[in-house]
Design an enzyme around this catalytic site. Structure first.
Site, PDB file in Angstrom:
ATOM      1  N   GLY A 264      13.496 -25.788  33.111  1.00 49.86           N
ATOM      2  CA  GLY A 264      12.717 -26.030  34.332  1.00 49.86           C
ATOM      3  C   GLY A 264      12.212 -27.465  34.409  1.00 49.86           C
ATOM      4  CB  ALA A 265       9.830 -29.351  34.272  1.00 46.12           C
ATOM      5  CG  MET A 266      10.736 -32.463  28.320  1.00 40.48           C
ATOM      6  SD  MET A 266      10.347 -31.081  27.188  1.00 40.48           S
ATOM      7  CE  MET A 266       9.235 -31.892  26.063  1.00 40.48           C
ATOM      8  CD  GLU A 301       6.822 -28.797  32.286  1.00 45.36           C
ATOM      9  OE1 GLU A 301       6.600 -29.253  31.160  1.00 45.36           O
ATOM     10  OE2 GLU A 301       7.420 -27.705  32.468  1.00 45.36           O
ATOM     11  CD  GLU A 323       6.241 -24.465  25.924  1.00 42.10           C
ATOM     12  OE1 GLU A 323       5.737 -24.138  27.020  1.00 42.10           O
ATOM     13  OE2 GLU A 323       6.695 -25.609  25.710  1.00 42.10           O
TER      14      GLU A 323
HETATM   15  N1  0A1 Z   1       8.768 -27.697  26.948  1.00 42.54           N
HETATM   16  C1  0A1 Z   1       9.347 -27.428  28.213  1.00 42.54           C
HETATM   17  C2  0A1 Z   1      10.576 -26.633  28.201  1.00 42.54           C
HETATM   18  C3  0A1 Z   1      11.817 -27.249  27.683  1.00 42.54           C
HETATM   19  C4  0A1 Z   1      12.298 -26.859  26.469  1.00 42.54           C
HETATM   20  C5  0A1 Z   1      13.516 -27.289  26.006  1.00 42.54           C
HETATM   21  C6  0A1 Z   1      14.226 -28.137  26.819  1.00 42.54           C
HETATM   22  O1  0A1 Z   1      15.463 -28.557  26.445  1.00 42.54           O
HETATM   23  C7  0A1 Z   1      16.050 -27.946  25.395  1.00 42.54           C
HETATM   24  C8  0A1 Z   1      13.758 -28.549  28.046  1.00 42.54           C
HETATM   25  C9  0A1 Z   1      12.534 -28.104  28.455  1.00 42.54           C
HETATM   26  C10 0A1 Z   1       8.360 -26.579  28.996  1.00 42.54           C
HETATM   27  O2  0A1 Z   1       7.797 -25.651  28.446  1.00 42.54           O
HETATM   28  O3  0A1 Z   1       8.204 -26.824  30.163  1.00 42.54           O
HETATM   29 ZN    ZN Z   2       5.966 -25.422  28.387  1.00 42.56          ZN
END
Ligand code: 0A1
Ligand code: ZN
Length: 879
Positions: A264-266, A301, A323
């Site tokens: 979804g996003a980073m 985010e 998370e």
């Molecule tokens: N940390 C981000 C999610 C995310 C996890 C892995 C990714 O690539 C492997 C990309 C995004 C979140 O929780 O929004």
């Molecule tokens: Zn997250």
């Protein structure tokens, strides 16, 4: 199957790092096929003289290594496809590693890659090692400075984390920018973006009086679709200050929208990279659901800046620390922005449809997994959504005030550190002076707990005993969970009855801000209540106070009373869903006995009561009128008879439409007439559209009403109504449906996110033609294996939602998807692994599907050179 079995990593093997990276200065010379990365680090040994192991990847080309300016020779280090080992001569030294990468050919979308000609990075979980050799683990925090050098015409915009400290022109039409991040961070939060992007700007002044520049970068054609994202960002910033007392900590907050993104996003520090699906929206092209998704992902985010970035995870087994907590925070944000009751029900549906099956399947894992082969496979509904439910347990137990005291302490104690779930619990416990040790049992055991309730009422003593028994994975041999149950009693008229716990029960029951709460702490735990003149009806698990499956055999009368009178909207909704479920299940038995289907009076009456209720919120009404989803319905069975389940579901939907035709039509017409012409993202308008479109969906079960769908498609200009019309028409292969779909395609051909909807509509159409149609669509000029959104909208939707097509009795649906998984695996293992997990339910399917699906998974497993990602999923699925 891959010849070398990939390595498994275990939590129990955790060791703290032997080296510290004091600072890192990265220089990127960007070029599509050969980008040079100079990684200059100041490194310090933490004692001892261990070799320095740096993570790497086969996609890296090593150019040179210098230790304290001295070029190292081949014999000075050890290099393999996954790591670089050095033998430093001193305790503190400078290291300069030069590598080359190929962003253009990087189809994994991890590390540095190109999307529509722009450069971007994705480093979580272990993507930084695809950029340079590094200690790619979240407990190594360092100060990052990033210099980007690029062609001016190709990359007008050069971005990285933190503050821009220098920029300028260079010879040969090149230019550069230097970014410095004042906060130490693990490398998974590093980001770089470069390209020809346009920007939408605004500002926000924090409670600490910091003026923050807000910037959303998009491709020029998308400039008109950023307004909602910007508003969502400002609301998130405001909300986090008001509810959590947390303010932003840099002078700039940047969001970049890209079309090719695995998730979804980073939350990269100061420079979030988003899947464009969670940024771009205008009423004509995005639905209410899309608008809500954007608000919640932007919030998510943003909230990570404190829960994830300022305080991060010690290792990836702690992923739920950031998370689970951040999902809880984004859920609360959406609840406060829209309707808390509606949000709670939607979240429960999401959990039950997606997380419960995961927890009952071959990939089941605790919210703190104990081992992994490929970390990317553990960004799951369990870690995220069940993790959020567990954080919610703390909130329910401690109340808003106690929870916020715990948060305050968590931040005071651990800001700037990489910590564990135990650290979080300790902060919550200490701030409230309570012992929360038992909560750990939620973190380390997989499976959805079943909570069985037996009630015994004694009419002479007027005493009620409630016995709660916990089962996990069918057994009672687990570590007992602390399960908070919000509850109430009522009489046959629906009047609330007093709650008087006996002396022995008193200390296990408390009055909370969410209502009466009892705490189940033992595998078998009994509670006694006095002074009940009649046997009460039980309202249990109000607000869905714990992520369990409640096993209480309420009578139909009890459910009917709860459905119309309970004070808790979740229990009202749940009760009518249970009545529907009784009806659906009854018809499964009838299908198996070749008897005619029926519609139960209890469900009919409950449905009628809801439909005719003019007091209730329209969104809640719409939710109550929906049948339980097919996925949740099939979850009720140890052996799934797909034919019976689909027949029963289709029957009941149509029966409702026939029975309530007039009333549904009246409601539809009234709501259609009262709909405001100008779209607003506002909870009342959303609720109106939700209920209207629920009615439409039922009405189109009756072919004679097809015209209403066509008219709605033609007359409306907001995507919510347009898409709802197409969805309502989707189950019938009528010429009008085909015409509307064609019109839709012509109109939106140039908008990727809308074309995703066009693919998804066809992928979910339940017809005999479905599989052929989907196969054909993989050859469509707009289909591409390079864009995860497109893969998900065609292949993902087909496997998840096209029950008739995917589960086709010949097994061809399974074979088709297996072949597609293998194709995708060559380009993007992360997405391939997600598609492979669509086969996880094979053991529960009735024959012949069980064997047919098994064969399809075996086919994947037997392929040469599977990625670690797909290997892990299929090998665990076959076990
Ligand atoms: N940390 C981000 C999610 C995310 C996890 C892995 C990714 O690539 C492997 C990309 C995004 C979140 O929780 O929004
Ligand atoms: Zn997250």
């Amino acid at each position: 199957m891959t010849k070398n079995i990939p390595q498994e990593h275990f939590l129990k093997d955790y060791q703290s790092p032997q080296y510290e990276i004091k600072s890192v200065y990265l220089t990127f010379y960007l070029s599509p096929n050969k980008t040079q990365v100079i990684n200059h680090m100041v490194v310090e040994a933490k004692g001892g003289k261990a070799p320095l192991l740096l993570d790497g990847d086969k996609s890296l080309t090593l150019v040179s290594i210098k230790e304290n300016n001295q070029l190292l020779l081949k014999e000075d280090y050890e290099l393999n496809s996954e790591s670089l080992t050095l033998f430093p001569k001193s305790n503190q030294f400078e290291l300069e590693i030069v590598t080359e990468v190929d962003p253009e050919s990087n189809t994994y979308l991890e590390g540095l890659y190109r999307t529509n000609g722009n450069y971007c990075t994705q480093c979580e979980a272990e993507g930084f090692r695809r950029i340079t050799y590094y200690m790619d683990r979240p407990d190594v925090l360092s100060s990052f400075t990033t210099k980007i050098v690029a062609d001016k015409a190709e990359s007008k915009v050069l971005l990285s984390n933190g503050n821009l400290i220098e920029s300028g022109d260079l010879p040969n039409n090149q230019h550069y920018a230097v970014w410095e991040d004042p906060y130490k961070k693990p490398c998974y939060l590093f980001a770089l973006v470069a390209g020809n992007l346009e920007v939408v700007e605004d500002t926000f002044v924090t409670q600490e009086n910091r003026e923050v520049a807000l910037k959303i970068y998009v491709e020029a054609r998308n400039l008109d679709k950023c307004e909602h994202a910007m508003q969502s960002l400002k609301k998130s910033m405001q909300w986090d200050e008001e509810r959590f007392g947390l303010a932003y900590d840099l002078d700039v907050y940047m969001i970049v929208a890209v079309d090719d993104f695995n998730m979804g996003a980073m939350e990269n520090k100061g420079l979030n990279v988003f899947n464009s699906k969670y940024v771009l929206a205008k009423p004509e092209s995005a639905t209410d659901h899309d608008f809500e998704g954007i608000e919640s992902v932007i919030g998510h985010e943003y909230f990570h800046n404190w829960t994830g970035n300022r305080i991060t995870c010690r290792d990836w087994f702690q992923l739920t620390l950031k998370e689970g907590l951040t999902v809880f925070r984004d859920q609360e944000f959406t609840a406060d922005m829209l309707s808390p009751d509606v949000k709670r029900i939607e979240d429960v549906k999401r959990l039950r449809n997606n997380q419960f099956p995961e927890d009952a399947g071959p990939m089941a894992h605790p919210i703190q997994p104990q081992s992994y082969i490929e970390m990317n496979n553990f960004y799951t509904m369990t870690v995220y959504e069940k993790g959020a439910e567990v954080v919610r347990l703390y909130h329910t137990l401690l109340g808003e005030k106690g929870f916020q005291q715990g948060m305050k302490r968590y931040i005071e104690c651990f800001d700037g550190q990489a910590v564990t779930i135990q650290d979080f619990r300790q902060a919550m416990a200490e701030a409230n002076d309570v012992n929360l040790n038992q909560m750990h049992h939620w973190y380390i055991q997989p499976g959805t707990p079943h909570l069985k309730v037996t009630k015994t009422y004694n009419p002479i003593t007027k005493c009620l005993a409630l016995k709660f028994s916990q089962f996990l994975n069918g057994k009672q041999v687990h570590l007992p969970l602390l399960i908070p149950v919000l509850f109430g009693f009522m009489d046959e008229e629906g009047t609330a009855l007093p709650i008087k716990p006996s002396i022995s029960t008193k200390n296990k029951v408390t009055q909370t801000e969410k209502g009466m709460l009892l705490k189940v702490t033992q595998l078998n735990d009994t509670f006694e209540f006095m002074g009940l003149e009649t046997e009460p009806y039980l309202s249990l698990l109000r607000h869905f106070s714990a992520p369990v499956s409640l096993d209480y055999k309420a009578t139909e009368e009890e459910l009917m009373v709860l459905a119309s009178h309970d004070s808790d909207s979740f229990v009202r909704w749940e009760s009518i869903q249970k009545l529907a479920m009784l009806n659906l299940k009854e018809n499964v038995i009838r299908f198996e006995n070749s008897e005619p289907f029926l519609i139960l009076d209890s469900y009919l009456n409950a449905f009628k009561a809801v439909l005719e209720d003019n007091e209730i919120d329209l969104a809640l009404k719409s939710l109550a009128m929906a049948l339980p989803d097919v996925i949740y319905f099939s979850e009720q069975y140890e052996e799934v008879n797909m034919d019976a389940i689909l027949a029963s579901h289709n029957f009941l939907k149509k029966a409702i439409a026939e029975f309530f035709e007039e009333s549904l039509l009246e409601t539809y017409q009234a709501l259609e007439a009262s709909e405001k012409p100008k779209y607003r993202y506002h909870k009342e308008d959303i609720a109106n559209r939700m209920l209207k479109n629920r009615c439409l969906n039922y009405l189109l079960q009756l072919p004679k009403h097809f015209d209403i769908g066509v008219a709605q498609y033609q007359n409306h200009h907001n995507m919510t109504d347009v898409l709802a019309a197409l969805e309502a028409m989707n189950h019938l292969a009528r010429v009008e449906r085909a015409q509307c779909l064609e019109d839709f395609y012509q109109r939106w051909q140039s908008d990727n996110l809308v074309i995703d909807k066009w693919f998804a509509l066809q992928a979910s159409a339940q017809s005999d033609q479905a599989l052929e149609d989907v196969k054909k669509l993989t050859k469509h000029p707009d289909f591409t294996y390079h864009t995860p959104n497109r893969l998900r909208s065609l292949l993902g939707v087909f496997g998840r939602l096209n029950f008739a097509g995917f589960h086709d009795k010949t097994g061809e649906g399974y074979q088709f998807l297996a072949e597609e998984v293998l194709k995708v695996d060559k380009l993007n293992p992360q997405v391939a692994a997600r598609l492979a997990s669509l086969f996880s339910q094979w053991q529960r399917l009735a024959e012949p599907r069980k064997t047919l699906m098994y064969k399809a998974i075996e086919h994947i497993a037997s392929a040469e050179d599977l990625s670690k990602d797909v290997f892990e999923i299929v090998s665990k699925t076959l076990k």
